[in-house]
Design a protein around this motif. Sequence first.
Motif, PDB file in Angstrom:
ATOM      1  N   THR A 256      36.238  23.371  41.333  1.00  8.96           N
ATOM      2  CA  THR A 256      35.712  24.479  42.128  1.00  8.96           C
ATOM      3  C   THR A 256      35.817  25.774  41.339  1.00  8.96           C
ATOM      4  O   THR A 256      36.772  25.961  40.576  1.00  8.96           O
ATOM      5  CB  THR A 256      36.479  24.627  43.460  1.00  8.96           C
ATOM      6  N   PRO A 257      34.870  26.688  41.492  1.00 11.29           N
ATOM      7  CA  PRO A 257      35.065  28.022  40.926  1.00 11.29           C
ATOM      8  C   PRO A 257      36.322  28.637  41.531  1.00 11.29           C
ATOM      9  O   PRO A 257      36.595  28.449  42.720  1.00 11.29           O
ATOM     10  CB  PRO A 257      33.799  28.772  41.362  1.00 11.29           C
ATOM     11  N   ASP A 258      37.096  29.365  40.724  1.00  6.74           N
ATOM     12  CA  ASP A 258      38.381  29.828  41.244  1.00  6.74           C
ATOM     13  C   ASP A 258      38.234  30.887  42.328  1.00  6.74           C
ATOM     14  O   ASP A 258      39.197  31.184  43.037  1.00  6.74           O
ATOM     15  CB  ASP A 258      39.295  30.311  40.120  1.00  6.74           C
ATOM     16  N   ASP A 259      37.039  31.477  42.501  1.00  2.00           N
ATOM     17  CA  ASP A 259      36.813  32.425  43.594  1.00  2.00           C
ATOM     18  C   ASP A 259      37.165  31.808  44.949  1.00  2.00           C
ATOM     19  O   ASP A 259      37.637  32.495  45.855  1.00  2.00           O
ATOM     20  CB  ASP A 259      35.339  32.854  43.666  1.00  2.00           C
ATOM     21  N   TYR A 260      36.880  30.509  45.073  1.00  2.00           N
ATOM     22  CA  TYR A 260      36.997  29.877  46.379  1.00  2.00           C
ATOM     23  C   TYR A 260      38.394  29.337  46.668  1.00  2.00           C
ATOM     24  O   TYR A 260      38.682  28.951  47.797  1.00  2.00           O
ATOM     25  CB  TYR A 260      36.007  28.717  46.493  1.00  2.00           C
ATOM     26  N   VAL A 261      39.251  29.316  45.646  1.00  2.00           N
ATOM     27  CA  VAL A 261      40.544  28.650  45.806  1.00  2.00           C
ATOM     28  C   VAL A 261      41.380  29.313  46.895  1.00  2.00           C
ATOM     29  O   VAL A 261      41.853  28.659  47.829  1.00  2.00           O
ATOM     30  CB  VAL A 261      41.314  28.615  44.472  1.00  2.00           C
ATOM     31  N   MET A 262      41.585  30.628  46.800  1.00  5.80           N
ATOM     32  CA  MET A 262      42.431  31.315  47.772  1.00  5.80           C
ATOM     33  C   MET A 262      41.757  31.426  49.137  1.00  5.80           C
ATOM     34  O   MET A 262      42.430  31.412  50.164  1.00  5.80           O
ATOM     35  CB  MET A 262      42.796  32.710  47.260  1.00  5.80           C
TER      36      MET A 262
ATOM     37  N   THR B 128      36.922  34.721  32.833  1.00  4.75           N
ATOM     38  CA  THR B 128      36.640  33.531  33.641  1.00  4.75           C
ATOM     39  C   THR B 128      37.661  33.384  34.760  1.00  4.75           C
ATOM     40  O   THR B 128      37.541  32.484  35.588  1.00  4.75           O
ATOM     41  CB  THR B 128      36.682  32.268  32.760  1.00  4.75           C
ATOM     42  N   ASN B 129      38.652  34.261  34.797  1.00  6.78           N
ATOM     43  CA  ASN B 129      39.680  34.239  35.824  1.00  6.78           C
ATOM     44  C   ASN B 129      39.295  35.188  36.953  1.00  6.78           C
ATOM     45  O   ASN B 129      39.192  36.400  36.753  1.00  6.78           O
ATOM     46  CB  ASN B 129      41.031  34.642  35.220  1.00  6.78           C
ATOM     47  N   GLY B 130      39.106  34.638  38.143  1.00  4.38           N
ATOM     48  CA  GLY B 130      38.688  35.456  39.266  1.00  4.38           C
ATOM     49  C   GLY B 130      39.692  36.526  39.634  1.00  4.38           C
ATOM     50  O   GLY B 130      39.325  37.635  40.044  1.00  4.38           O
ATOM     51  N   ALA B 131      40.984  36.223  39.501  1.00  6.21           N
ATOM     52  CA  ALA B 131      42.020  37.199  39.824  1.00  6.21           C
ATOM     53  C   ALA B 131      41.946  38.400  38.886  1.00  6.21           C
ATOM     54  O   ALA B 131      42.195  39.540  39.294  1.00  6.21           O
ATOM     55  CB  ALA B 131      43.397  36.547  39.750  1.00  6.21           C
ATOM     56  N   ALA B 132      41.611  38.147  37.627  1.00  3.17           N
ATOM     57  CA  ALA B 132      41.502  39.239  36.656  1.00  3.17           C
ATOM     58  C   ALA B 132      40.328  40.155  37.007  1.00  3.17           C
ATOM     59  O   ALA B 132      40.443  41.389  36.943  1.00  3.17           O
ATOM     60  CB  ALA B 132      41.335  38.672  35.252  1.00  3.17           C
ATOM     61  N   ILE B 133      39.204  39.561  37.363  1.00  7.32           N
ATOM     62  CA  ILE B 133      38.043  40.346  37.785  1.00  7.32           C
ATOM     63  C   ILE B 133      38.390  41.183  39.011  1.00  7.32           C
ATOM     64  O   ILE B 133      38.076  42.373  39.101  1.00  7.32           O
ATOM     65  CB  ILE B 133      36.847  39.418  38.096  1.00  7.32           C
ATOM     66  N   GLN B 134      39.073  40.553  39.974  1.00 11.61           N
ATOM     67  CA  GLN B 134      39.471  41.235  41.201  1.00 11.61           C
ATOM     68  C   GLN B 134      40.368  42.428  40.876  1.00 11.61           C
ATOM     69  O   GLN B 134      40.232  43.508  41.464  1.00 11.61           O
ATOM     70  CB  GLN B 134      40.217  40.252  42.107  1.00 11.61           C
ATOM     71  N   ALA B 135      41.302  42.272  39.946  1.00 15.79           N
ATOM     72  CA  ALA B 135      42.226  43.338  39.590  1.00 15.79           C
ATOM     73  C   ALA B 135      41.493  44.535  38.981  1.00 15.79           C
ATOM     74  O   ALA B 135      41.789  45.697  39.299  1.00 15.79           O
ATOM     75  CB  ALA B 135      43.284  42.814  38.620  1.00 15.79           C
TER      76      ALA B 135
ATOM     77  N   TYR C 206      23.190  49.502  32.909  1.00 13.23           N
ATOM     78  CA  TYR C 206      24.500  48.901  33.162  1.00 13.23           C
ATOM     79  C   TYR C 206      25.104  48.442  31.838  1.00 13.23           C
ATOM     80  O   TYR C 206      24.424  48.350  30.818  1.00 13.23           O
ATOM     81  CB  TYR C 206      24.375  47.708  34.111  1.00 13.23           C
ATOM     82  N   ARG C 207      26.387  48.146  31.884  1.00 15.57           N
ATOM     83  CA  ARG C 207      27.064  47.544  30.742  1.00 15.57           C
ATOM     84  C   ARG C 207      28.069  46.519  31.263  1.00 15.57           C
ATOM     85  O   ARG C 207      28.660  46.701  32.333  1.00 15.57           O
ATOM     86  CB  ARG C 207      27.771  48.591  29.883  1.00 15.57           C
ATOM     87  N   LEU C 208      28.235  45.446  30.523  1.00 11.53           N
ATOM     88  CA  LEU C 208      29.216  44.416  30.885  1.00 11.53           C
ATOM     89  C   LEU C 208      30.579  44.881  30.374  1.00 11.53           C
ATOM     90  O   LEU C 208      30.992  44.549  29.264  1.00 11.53           O
ATOM     91  CB  LEU C 208      28.813  43.066  30.293  1.00 11.53           C
ATOM     92  N   ALA C 209      31.257  45.670  31.209  1.00 13.79           N
ATOM     93  CA  ALA C 209      32.484  46.330  30.779  1.00 13.79           C
ATOM     94  C   ALA C 209      33.683  45.390  30.737  1.00 13.79           C
ATOM     95  O   ALA C 209      34.560  45.535  29.883  1.00 13.79           O
ATOM     96  CB  ALA C 209      32.785  47.512  31.705  1.00 13.79           C
TER      97      ALA C 209
ATOM     98  N   ALA D 111      31.989  44.129  36.114  1.00 14.20           N
ATOM     99  CA  ALA D 111      33.005  43.104  35.848  1.00 14.20           C
ATOM    100  C   ALA D 111      32.358  41.766  36.170  1.00 14.20           C
ATOM    101  O   ALA D 111      31.923  41.530  37.303  1.00 14.20           O
ATOM    102  CB  ALA D 111      34.242  43.332  36.705  1.00 14.20           C
ATOM    103  N   VAL D 112      32.293  40.880  35.171  1.00  8.31           N
ATOM    104  CA  VAL D 112      31.572  39.620  35.340  1.00  8.31           C
ATOM    105  C   VAL D 112      32.420  38.447  34.851  1.00  8.31           C
ATOM    106  O   VAL D 112      33.377  38.613  34.095  1.00  8.31           O
ATOM    107  CB  VAL D 112      30.232  39.637  34.575  1.00  8.31           C
ATOM    108  N   SER D 113      32.021  37.259  35.290  1.00  7.98           N
ATOM    109  CA  SER D 113      32.772  36.051  34.950  1.00  7.98           C
ATOM    110  C   SER D 113      32.347  35.438  33.627  1.00  7.98           C
ATOM    111  O   SER D 113      33.080  34.656  33.040  1.00  7.98           O
ATOM    112  CB  SER D 113      32.606  35.006  36.063  1.00  7.98           C
ATOM    113  N   GLY D 114      31.145  35.733  33.162  1.00 10.17           N
ATOM    114  CA  GLY D 114      30.672  35.161  31.903  1.00 10.17           C
ATOM    115  C   GLY D 114      29.161  35.120  31.881  1.00 10.17           C
ATOM    116  O   GLY D 114      28.497  35.176  32.923  1.00 10.17           O
ATOM    117  N   ALA D 115      28.596  34.997  30.693  1.00  9.04           N
ATOM    118  CA  ALA D 115      27.140  35.023  30.544  1.00  9.04           C
ATOM    119  C   ALA D 115      26.465  33.859  31.255  1.00  9.04           C
ATOM    120  O   ALA D 115      25.331  33.965  31.711  1.00  9.04           O
ATOM    121  CB  ALA D 115      26.773  35.025  29.065  1.00  9.04           C
ATOM    122  N   ASP D 116      27.178  32.702  31.375  1.00  9.45           N
ATOM    123  CA  ASP D 116      26.564  31.529  31.981  1.00  9.45           C
ATOM    124  C   ASP D 116      26.752  31.487  33.499  1.00  9.45           C
ATOM    125  O   ASP D 116      26.259  30.584  34.154  1.00  9.45           O
ATOM    126  CB  ASP D 116      27.145  30.255  31.362  1.00  9.45           C
ATOM    127  N   CYS D 117      27.462  32.487  34.026  1.00 13.02           N
ATOM    128  CA  CYS D 117      27.727  32.505  35.469  1.00 13.02           C
ATOM    129  C   CYS D 117      26.496  32.981  36.213  1.00 13.02           C
ATOM    130  O   CYS D 117      25.854  33.967  35.826  1.00 13.02           O
ATOM    131  CB  CYS D 117      28.916  33.417  35.761  1.00 13.02           C
TER     132      CYS D 117
END
Length: 284
Positions: free
Chosen positions: A102-108, A214-221, A207-210, A184-190
């Motif tokens: 599963t994508p880690d977004d859905y885990v929690m 691939t870690n959802g928690a990192a994106i969230q932070a 825009y810019r991919l700042a 904030a993005v998860s990756g080019a293939d997402c």
Amino acid sequence: MTAFPSIDTEVLRTFVAIADQGGFTRAGELVNRTQSAVSMQMKRLEEDVLQRKLFERDGRQVRLTPEGQVLLGYARRILKLHSEVFNTLREPHMVGLVRIGTPDDYVMRFLPGILKPFSKAYPLIQIEMHCESSTVLMQRRDLALTVISREPGHEMGELLRTERMVWAAAPCFCVDEHETLPLAVSGADCIYTQWTRSALEAVGRDYRLAYHSTNGAAIQAVVSAGLALMICMESLVTEDLRILGSEDGLPALPSMNLHLLRNPQMASPITDCLAEYILEGFRL
């Protein structure tokens, strides 16, 4: 050690039925016993076993005494454990390992409510979880069950739910303050990244991919700190974020479908059972 009299689980089942139905007659119909048999069971339970009054009678209705309320809590727990014992020991095939992806977004958001009751019912089943993007997960052949995101029109597997996609940012984040939007993005293939870029390019917004992880928690932070903007499913927006939209100059986003894929080469009673828990959990 003090020896206590035992209470038959069928007696407890009858007792719970009386509490739920509010009377001996309706409870008897539920447990397939006559009203007189139910009365006799409860009389023995009150007088011979517990030596406590469990019911207050009001015409044809009965109410539980304080002692009866205490017993009701224990009775429900005992019957639940009794059921779990038989689920485990009478189904020896429900032992083993199942790999899910599963994508880690859905885990929690979804997995705790699915795995907690499943693990209680089938404690001998080991679950191995793999968190990766939907694109990567669809290419794997070693997973029995996989949850993926798919845009409408590209359905596959079993539909779990449809989600509205939204822009999300910290309350302090102001779109107008950024000539070039930091994303904030998860990756080019997402698929989220692809949708983000397509939506902004369609309205001519720079825009810019700042930030990329691939870690959802990192994106969230990163987003919670007010450093960037992201898109996500509406149900995944946490209390420390706010939803942005057209009033902020941002384009509309398509909806997202979540699907469950079953690997036919790994089909088993275990995977079928867990799949039903997943289907139910995502649809709540």
